[in-house]
Every structure is written in structure tokens, then in C-alpha cells.
Design a protein around this motif. Sequence first.
Motif, PDB file in Angstrom:
ATOM      1  N   ASP A 218       0.822  -1.209   0.000  1.00  0.00           N
ATOM      2  CA  ASP A 218       0.000   0.000   0.000  1.00  0.00           C
ATOM      3  C   ASP A 218       0.859   1.264   0.000  1.00  0.00           C
ATOM      4  O   ASP A 218       0.429   2.315  -0.488  1.00  0.00           O
ATOM      5  N   GLU A 219       2.062   1.163   0.573  1.00  0.00           N
ATOM      6  CA  GLU A 219       2.938   2.340   0.643  1.00  0.00           C
ATOM      7  C   GLU A 219       3.290   2.881  -0.741  1.00  0.00           C
ATOM      8  O   GLU A 219       3.620   4.062  -0.889  1.00  0.00           O
ATOM      9  N   PHE A 220       3.227   2.037  -1.764  1.00  0.00           N
ATOM     10  CA  PHE A 220       3.605   2.455  -3.119  1.00  0.00           C
ATOM     11  C   PHE A 220       2.392   2.680  -4.023  1.00  0.00           C
ATOM     12  O   PHE A 220       2.550   2.861  -5.227  1.00  0.00           O
ATOM     13  N   ALA A 221       1.182   2.639  -3.459  1.00  0.00           N
ATOM     14  CA  ALA A 221      -0.037   2.778  -4.255  1.00  0.00           C
ATOM     15  C   ALA A 221      -0.879   3.933  -3.723  1.00  0.00           C
ATOM     16  O   ALA A 221      -0.719   4.363  -2.572  1.00  0.00           O
ATOM     17  N   ARG A 225      -5.906   2.141  -4.589  1.00  0.00           N
ATOM     18  CA  ARG A 225      -5.133   1.072  -5.229  1.00  0.00           C
ATOM     19  C   ARG A 225      -5.496   0.942  -6.712  1.00  0.00           C
ATOM     20  O   ARG A 225      -5.662  -0.161  -7.237  1.00  0.00           O
ATOM     21  N   THR A 226      -5.621   2.076  -7.364  1.00  0.00           N
ATOM     22  CA  THR A 226      -5.854   2.088  -8.809  1.00  0.00           C
ATOM     23  C   THR A 226      -4.637   2.610  -9.564  1.00  0.00           C
ATOM     24  O   THR A 226      -4.612   2.584 -10.798  1.00  0.00           O
ATOM     25  N   GLY A 227      -3.628   3.086  -8.846  1.00  0.00           N
ATOM     26  CA  GLY A 227      -2.441   3.616  -9.492  1.00  0.00           C
ATOM     27  C   GLY A 227      -1.274   3.674  -8.520  1.00  0.00           C
ATOM     28  O   GLY A 227      -1.442   3.572  -7.301  1.00  0.00           O
ATOM     29  N   ARG A 228      -0.061   3.851  -9.058  1.00  0.00           N
ATOM     30  CA  ARG A 228       1.141   3.932  -8.240  1.00  0.00           C
ATOM     31  C   ARG A 228       1.255   5.301  -7.581  1.00  0.00           C
ATOM     32  O   ARG A 228       0.838   6.306  -8.137  1.00  0.00           O
ATOM     33  N   ASP A 229       1.858   5.326  -6.417  1.00  0.00           N
ATOM     34  CA  ASP A 229       2.237   6.570  -5.752  1.00  0.00           C
ATOM     35  C   ASP A 229       3.749   6.696  -5.886  1.00  0.00           C
ATOM     36  O   ASP A 229       4.511   6.275  -5.013  1.00  0.00           O
ATOM     37  N   ASP A 230       4.188   7.238  -7.023  1.00  0.00           N
ATOM     38  CA  ASP A 230       5.622   7.289  -7.300  1.00  0.00           C
ATOM     39  C   ASP A 230       6.363   8.194  -6.331  1.00  0.00           C
ATOM     40  O   ASP A 230       7.545   7.986  -6.062  1.00  0.00           O
ATOM     41  N   GLY A 231       5.678   9.220  -5.794  1.00  0.00           N
ATOM     42  CA  GLY A 231       6.337  10.097  -4.836  1.00  0.00           C
ATOM     43  C   GLY A 231       6.761   9.339  -3.589  1.00  0.00           C
ATOM     44  O   GLY A 231       7.899   9.467  -3.117  1.00  0.00           O
TER      45      GLY A 231
END
Length: 257
Positions: A218-221, A225-231
Motif C-alpha cells: 500500500d505504501e507504493f499505491a 489502489r488504482t495507481g502507483r504513488d511514485d512520490g
Amino acid sequence: NQNGNLKALIQVKQGLVQDTTQSIISFSSDYNNRAFSVTPVGATITPTLFFERYDQTEGHWLGFTRNEVRRDGLMFHTWDDEGERFFVGCHARFDRNISVDGTINQGTWNGTSGKPEAGILTIKSGNTIWSGSDFLAIGDHISNSFTNVMARSFSQQSTLSSKTNIETVDPKYALDLVNRTDILSYQYKADVAQGKTKRYTSMILDDVNDVSKYYAPDEFANEERTGRDDGSAVGYLFLAVKELTRRIKNLEEKLNG
């Protein structure tokens, strides 16, 4: 026409008026002898058409004018050219460019308490821009496929004043999380359907199986949870590098004894 308390009515029927061969009514204004004319094909107002605003004092008007320079179309005016009184109650199609000096609002006027609902803006090459309560998307809103976005740089909000509940993250945990995340190569279905061969590499968010086929924390989404959290992913990579740097330094100190 009015003379004292007497009023007269002028009624024009089919016939010869102003020495023409067709039915016509004309009203003059100064040097313009056809300020307003009615013919069998319609009404013509030259050069300006004004409407009095029913809810304002005298002199507050709406109107159309022809552009003073040679170009297509006409101009719509309010009495101060700032009123928001021109409303299209159905679909409107513009066959040429639209230039906006102010802002484009959807769903409500500025200054009202109503909140505009999510809208859709179609742009060149068949893409659209659409929004929700907490996102803005570009691509195909029907199939929920997205297009590439190009810019010189992208900035994410990161000021201290915008944040709360700040906590530290253990670099060891960050390194472990990075190592456990499944990173795979893949293609997008929409690309394959168009004959494209470009491959991408990242984690995959499993929205098909009840039990996720690939590990994507979850830390990277994003929250849905439909897309990445690149930050956030970059933040964890920084911590992972710090942990690896610490371990390398310890090994170097042992080797150098």
C-alpha cells in the motif's frame, strides 16, 4: 406612435414597401437606413443587437456586435463585459478554436455555494480530461485507459505547512519493502490493440484476483489502489539507499580493520 393620449398601430401586410418587390419593414438609425429590417427570409439587425436586462437598472444591457476587424463571427457583450449571463441550455458545437480570457467553470457560476460536478473535456486526438473528487485524469474516460503526459518537470506538493502526523520511517523497513515488491515487465491492452510494442516495468496492482498475484504494498499505491504513488516510492528508495550505504560503510570499516 403616440400623439398626446392617442396611440396608433401600424400594420404591414404582403405588398410593396419602400419601392421594393418584396415585403419588407425597415427602421432607420442615424445614417444607417437598415438598422432593423424584416424580410421574408428573416430579421436583420445592423450593426448591433441589444437586450435590456430585466433584473437591472436601465442601461444594463446584453448584446451582439460584429467584430470591428475582418474575422469570422460576432461578439457577445454584457453591459460591463463581466456579467455571466450567456447560457447555452443544450450541446453547443464550435467548428473552430475557442479562446478564453477568463476561466472555464462547469456546473455552477463563480461565487455560488454549489460545487461543480465532475466534467469531461474532449481534446485533440480523441483524448479526454475528466475529474473526480480527488483526481484529474487524461485519456479515454470510457475504457479508463490513460495517455502519456509530457512536461518539462512535475512537482508534487511537499511543504511542511500542508502536512500533519509526521513520523520517521526505519531505513531497514524501507529496504525490506523494496526487496519484497514484485517488479515486472508488461504491456497495456490498449497499446496492443493499436499494434504498439512498447513495454513498461513497474509493480502491478492486482484488481482481478481475490488474493493478489503480485506483491504491491500500500505504501507504493494510491489510497484506492488504482495507481502507483511514485512520490512515496521515491521516498522509500531514498531510505533503502541510505540503509545500503550504512551497511557498505560498516563492511568497509571491518575490512580496513
